[in-house]
Design an enzyme around this catalytic site. Structure first.
Site, PDB file in Angstrom:
ATOM      1  N   CYS A   1     -26.710 -57.969 163.376  1.00 58.18           N
ATOM      2  CA  CYS A   1     -25.607 -58.780 163.896  1.00 58.18           C
ATOM      3  C   CYS A   1     -24.371 -58.633 163.003  1.00 58.18           C
ATOM      4  O   CYS A   1     -24.260 -59.313 161.971  1.00 58.18           O
ATOM      5  CB  CYS A   1     -26.031 -60.255 163.997  1.00 58.18           C
ATOM      6  SG  CYS A   1     -24.714 -61.321 164.602  1.00 58.18           S
TER       7      CYS A   1
ATOM      8  N   CYS B   1     -22.257 -61.800 162.612  1.00 52.10           N
ATOM      9  CA  CYS B   1     -22.800 -62.774 161.649  1.00 52.10           C
ATOM     10  C   CYS B   1     -22.566 -62.326 160.208  1.00 52.10           C
ATOM     11  O   CYS B   1     -22.313 -63.150 159.334  1.00 52.10           O
ATOM     12  CB  CYS B   1     -24.305 -62.946 161.839  1.00 52.10           C
ATOM     13  SG  CYS B   1     -24.852 -63.004 163.545  1.00 52.10           S
ATOM     14  N   ASP B   2     -22.692 -61.039 159.953  1.00 47.88           N
ATOM     15  CA  ASP B   2     -22.808 -60.584 158.568  1.00 47.88           C
ATOM     16  C   ASP B   2     -21.660 -59.721 158.057  1.00 47.88           C
ATOM     17  O   ASP B   2     -21.685 -59.278 156.911  1.00 47.88           O
ATOM     18  CB  ASP B   2     -24.125 -59.798 158.413  1.00 47.88           C
ATOM     19  CG  ASP B   2     -25.335 -60.688 158.637  1.00 47.88           C
ATOM     20  OD1 ASP B   2     -25.202 -61.907 158.421  1.00 47.88           O
ATOM     21  OD2 ASP B   2     -26.388 -60.184 159.032  1.00 47.88           O
TER      22      ASP B   2
END
Ligand code: NDP
Length: 377
Positions: A182, A185-186
């Site tokens: 992801c 997200c990261d």
């Protein structure tokens, strides 16, 4: 679903609601406190002497827990069956910076707080997995891995999806510590770093674009000589000079120093040549599998296998069965979107229960008089 049948079943259901201890087990078809082993009075006998839970949520990621949180606040007794990966994908993520209200925390901590919040609201969380469903009759029947089975008046499916894995050395070891699926997200953890995105589909392009504003260099690793991503998506890559595409190569191993990723080993699919390349991060974008195996031939699924829902109510092809989160959404795959879709599904459930005669006033299922029930037919 036949409304008369509903009436006959509901007429046999009367129950009371209890403040819940946090540890719950299911034994011999009865929900009990794990500490005292005393039965909790939320499973009710219907007129066929079977036990029925008003609302069952299958899955305990952000969608399932958010649905459970909202259900708890309605005081309609609700049980979440947590599944094989309680907490869902967030449990496998490292630091999270895009869960509203939390500046930065481990995914597992966010889930832990959400679980507690959900249980505080009054929803039960049972560590068991639904292995089979029968939606052909109502109340719906669910079989559990423990061997128990329960009936439910209404269901929210929140079983999520599972990112496909490469199953290569280092992938599991560094998951959440340099390996991710992801980028949204990261991405911020890879500022000025070297990263590789594995895959040639739309997700690979999206991940690369997301990373472009952060990482020093992004390599998209495509195993064939062409990308599968839509041409319009591929065109977007040309605007970034820190993104390059390497074709005909696949990832053989992810290596690190025990704490984080330091390099990768690539193999050329045409020449079999092997190369070691310094690398800080690996993003897998090789597709997702929706966790819908037990719903095949039971619910309408799309061509990939995601559950089809009414966008507003989140109702599936079966009345009274709802779906929320990644199991019905492959566009966003974000915890916050899953959470809000769980909230939406709860409204769908409440509306459904009211339609079949739920009374908020008494927090019971009751039919004020037989005529009104018959009018619903
Ligand atoms: P896809 O299945 O479309 O693509 C997966 C990619 O990963 C393919 O290029 C495939 O290669 C590659 N791959 C699969 N297994 C391996 C492996 N073991 N090693 C190396 N590469 C591998 O998945 P996506 O997640 O990209 O997309 C899923 C669906 O979601 C699609 O319908 C897509 O259009 C949609 N989507 C739409 C978006 C949008 O419109 N904005 C964004 C993201 C997804 P190969 O081609 O060789 O099989």
């Amino acid at each position: 679903m036949q409304k008369k049948m509903r009436f006959l079943v509901l007429a046999g259901l009367v129950f009371s609601y209890h403040i819940l201890p946090s540890k719950i087990v299911l034994e011999n078809n009865i929900i009990k406190s794990a500490l005292t082993k005393k039965p909790l009075d939320i499973i009710f006998k219907d007129n066929q002497d079977e036990k029925t839970i008003p609302v069952v949520i299958i899955g305990s990621g952000p969608a399932g827990l958010s649905a459970g949180l909202y259900m708890g606040r309605t005081k309609i007794p609700t049980v979440i069956f947590a599944g094989d990966l309680p907490g869902g994908q967030l449990m496998l993520t490292g630091d999270v910076e895009n869960w509203p209200g939390v500046i930065r925390d481990r995914g597992s901590n966010i889930i832990s707080i959400l679980e507690q919040q959900t249980m505080n609201a009054g929803t039960f969380i049972v560590q068991d997995t639904v292995t089979k469903v029968d939606f052909s009759k109502w109340p719906f029947k669910l079989n559990l891995a423990s061997g128990d089975s329960v009936n439910a008046l209404s269901i929210i499916i929140a079983t999520g999806s599972t990112p496909k894995k490469l199953n290569i050395p280092g992938e599991k070891e560094y998951w959440g510590n340099g390996v991710s699926s992801c980028a949204v997200c990261d991405c911020t953890f890879f500022k000025d770093k070297e990263v590789v995105v594995v895959g040639g589909g739309d997700s690979a392009v999206e991940n690369a674009l997301q990373l472009a504003g952060y990482a020093k260099s992004i390599t998209i690793l495509v195993r064939k000589e062409t990308m599968r991503a839509a041409p319009v998506m591929q065109d977007k890559l040309q605007n970034y000079n820190n993104i390059k595409i390497v074709y005909n190569n696949y990832l053989q191993e992810i290596c690190g120093n025990g704490e984080y990723v330091t390099h990768i080993i690539l193999k050329n699919a045409l020449t079999s040549e092997v190369a070691t390349v310094p690398m800080d991060g690996v993003f897998l974008a090789i597709g997702y599998n929706p966790n819908t195996d037990i719903f095949k031939n039971v619910l309408s699924l799309d061509r990939i296998g995601y559950i089809e829902v009414d966008k507003k109510t989140k109702q599936t092809s079966v009345e009274g069965v709802f779906a929320a989160g990644d199991v019905e959404d492959y566009d966003f795959r974000q915890a916050v979107v899953a959470g809000s879709s769980g909230c939406q599904a709860h409204f769908g459930v409440v509306n459904f229960l009211h339609t079949i005669g739920w009374s908020d006033r008494y927090n019971t299922l009751c039919w004020p008089n037989k005529d009104s029930a018959i009018n619903l037919e």
